[in-house]
Design a protein around this motif. Structure first.
Motif: not given
Length: 259
Positions: A40-56
């Motif tokens: 998952v990529t986007a400019r907002r680091k916090d958002r994509v990291e939170a999404l990746a953590a949710e999915l993991t």
């Protein structure tokens, strides 16, 4: 590689741009649920990291990579960091303003073109070698019904989305015979948490009027479901163009609003 020889989703990686919210985040969730490893990529680091953590945490395979697709050097570095890429979902984009041609801000037009068109070009060019090398690649372009019709007050966005549509259509012609298909999904009226608010520069009242009286506009999940369906067709099946609208919308300018 034949359709029968194509790898299962368990061995495949999907890259989703603009995945910090809305359609991009929903698509990442649905592709992960379908068995893809998602990046998952986007400019907002916090958002994509939170999404990746949710999915993991939900047992899926997901990684985050903060990325501005208008920065070619950053895009190239991202492409070089990947072991493989089987699906690219070009979702990053957006609209700015709803001014007529006579008074539209050229800077808004430039920013929309840079993100919707040049950004899509950057990452598609950078990942096309990997998509081809994998033997069964898919490029998805999330355009818009704005790319297939005009409406007053939308010329800058309409122009960018027309260009994005032509990019997808031309790429399909140019790479026919390679193991990569090009899918365009063109949504109509979609209600997400940010699209209209961003377009009207944070004016929530203007944003709300876009959807006023429409009982059931499309949701991000509706579009993500459409993308996931198209991507998971057998390898020899290409969904060239899929237009998806809410039942209340007959065209860009014909929308039923309940009184």
């Amino acid at each position: 590689m034949t359709a029968q020889d194509a790898p299962t989703t368990a061995a495949r990686t999907a890259v989703i741009t603009g995945a910090s919210s809305g359609i991009g985040a929903a698509t990442a969730r649905q592709l992960a649920a379908a068995g893809f490893q998602v990046v998952v990529t986007a400019r907002r680091k916090d958002r994509v990291e939170a999404l990746a953590a949710e999915l993991t945490a939900a047992g899926h395979r997901a990684t985050a990579y903060p990325l501005d697709i208008t920065d070619r050097a950053a895009v190239d570095a991202f492409a070089a960091s990947l072991d493989r890429c089987d699906v690219l979902v070009n979702n990053a984009g957006g609209a700015l303003g709803a001014d007529p041609v006579a008074t539209g801000d050229p800077e808004d037009w430039r920013r929309m073109y840079e993100t919707n068109v040049i950004g899509t070009l950057h990452i598609t060019q950078a990942l096309l070698p990997a998509l081809t090398a994998g033997g069964d690649g898919t490029v998805v372009v999330l355009s818009s019904t704005a790319g297939h019709g005009t409406y007053e007050g939308g010329a800058g966005y309409v122009a960018a989305k027309h260009a994005e549509h032509v990019l997808a259509e031309t790429l399909r012609l140019e790479i026919v015979g390679t193991p990569v298909r090009v899918i365009e999904v063109a949504p109509g009226l979609v209600k997400t948490e940010e699209f209209a608010t961003t377009r009207f520069r944070g004016d929530t009242e203007k944003a709300a009027r876009v959807y006023a009286g429409v009982a059931e506009p499309l949701t991000a999940d509706d579009v993500a479901d459409t993308v996931t369906w198209a991507v998971t067709r057998p390898s020899h099946v290409n969904i060239d163009l899929l237009v998806v609208r809410p039942r209340a919308q007959a065209s860009n300018t014909k929308l039923h609003r309940e009184q």
